[in-house]
Design an enzyme around this catalytic site. Structure first.
Site: not given
Ligand code: MRU
Length: 356
Positions: A51, A240, A251, A88, A53
């Protein structure tokens, strides 16, 4: 970065198999998982074994490699490319990586296609590592400036996991922190637990512990009072999908933290590689916001005294729950975007200056 003193990346390729660190098992178990088919890659993204981005982008790129290993039929590859993109919805890196792979592979003869795909997937991951390292160098200057004024530990608040586990290496939000720590600047990180999946508690705290960086987990609603008390010098979060006007999708809960930071004059930075910029969508209302299974809210997982993983229901059996996974922070609450090319204003003009 390190786990138990050993250097890892989050994803690598060995003997036709893609290796990942299964993030659903952290922090209680460290397990390396094999992805042998494109279906494995799609599933790993869906169930969040990988997980963050940039890492889901890297996994999707290797997913195309796995598809080609199964069949070089164009129809098969195209169908799986679509499924990878749909695995996703919110992080733009996923579509960005698949589109980049497919563009590279168009008009390539089937006897060369695997080698070229493998090179491109590796290139996408190497580039992400380099970009995240640069984000660290650029963000370090901001931390250094605060330290030079304050002359004591810099307290940084972060949300979710935008650490090296969410990327290929270094992380986005954590990269400036790792760089500051390596330079000897004292830093302490307030980590939002990040309900419902607890990426802050389970992953960010875990990876900072492994690098011996002081950190404290807080409940998601604690940031506000800490800011009022002057105990947060800056916030750094990941994203993301960031729009060309500087609006930041990240998030769930990021927006509320940005509001609290704004009210308390705490600088609020967002760290991102350019692969997270969506140059097409103009209005943040058009960003697809993932809604995940409400069981992620109603149940919690942890280990008991025998170190056995248990999942338990914490809500009334009849209650309904709603689990939106992301929100959007308007650009006006973002102090700056820390990118691989430098720090820009969260605005079209700012981004255009860096990315002509
Ligand atoms: O749902 P997730 O755990 O994939 O969400 C991740 C996030 O929201 C991170 O802050 C975002 O992807 C930045 S990662 C460098």
């Amino acid at each position: 970065m390190r786990i138990q003193g050993k250097e890892y990346r989050t994803i690598w390729y060995e003997d036709k198999i893609v290796k990942i660190i299964d993030q659903t098992k952290l922090p209680h178990q460290f397990l390396i998982k094999d992805l042998k088919s494109v279906k494995d890659a799609i599933n790993a993204i869906k169930v969040m074994e990988v997980r963050g981005a940039p890492l889901i982008g890297g996994t999707a790129a290797y997913g195309i490699v796995l598809a080609i290993q199964e069949s070089t039929e164009k129809e098969f590859i195209n169908k799986n490319a679509k499924e990878l993109i749909q695995s996703r919805p919110t992080a733009i890196n996923l579509k960005w990586a698949v589109d980049r792979m497919m563009k590279k592979l168009s008009d390539i003869d089937s006897d060369q296609v695997l080698d070229i795909a493998l090179n491109e997937a590796k290139e996408i991951c190497d580039e992400d590592e380099k970009f995240c390292e640069n984000i660290g160098v650029n963000g370090l200057r901001i931390i250094e400036e605060i330290y030079n004024k304050k002359k004591s530990t810099v307290n940084i608040l972060t949300h979710c996991n935008a650490g090296w586990l969410a990327t290929i290496n270094w992380g986005t939000a954590t990269s400036p922190i790792y760089h500051a720590h390596k330079k000897g600047i004292p830093v302490h990180v307030w980590i939002d637990e990040t309900r419902p999946r607890n990426q802050g508690a389970n992953l960010t705290s875990y990876e900072l512990n492994e690098e011996e960086i002081p950190n404290t987990i807080i409940a998601d609603n604690t940031g506000g009072i800490l800011m009022q008390r002057g105990e947060v010098d800056m916030c750094i979060v990941g994203t993301d999908r960031t729009l060309s006007n500087g609006d930041v999708c990240n998030k769930i809960g990021t927006y509320l933290k940005a509001l609290a930071a704004h009210d308390n004059n705490v600088p609020f930075y967002v760290a991102l590689p350019s692969s997270t910029i969506d140059w097409n969508i103009k209005d943040s209302k058009d960003i697809p916001i993932e809604e995940r299974n409400s069981e992620e809210l109603s149940h919690v997982e942890g280990v008991d005294e025998n170190n056995e993983v248990k999942k338990v229901l914490i809500y009334p059996k009849k209650s309904k729950a709603m689990n939106l996974a992301f929100d959007v922070t308007p650009a006006k609450y973002v102090t700056g975007l820390i990118t691989e090319r430098g720090v820009s204003k969260a605005s079209s003009e700012g981004l255009k200056k860096l990315f002509k």
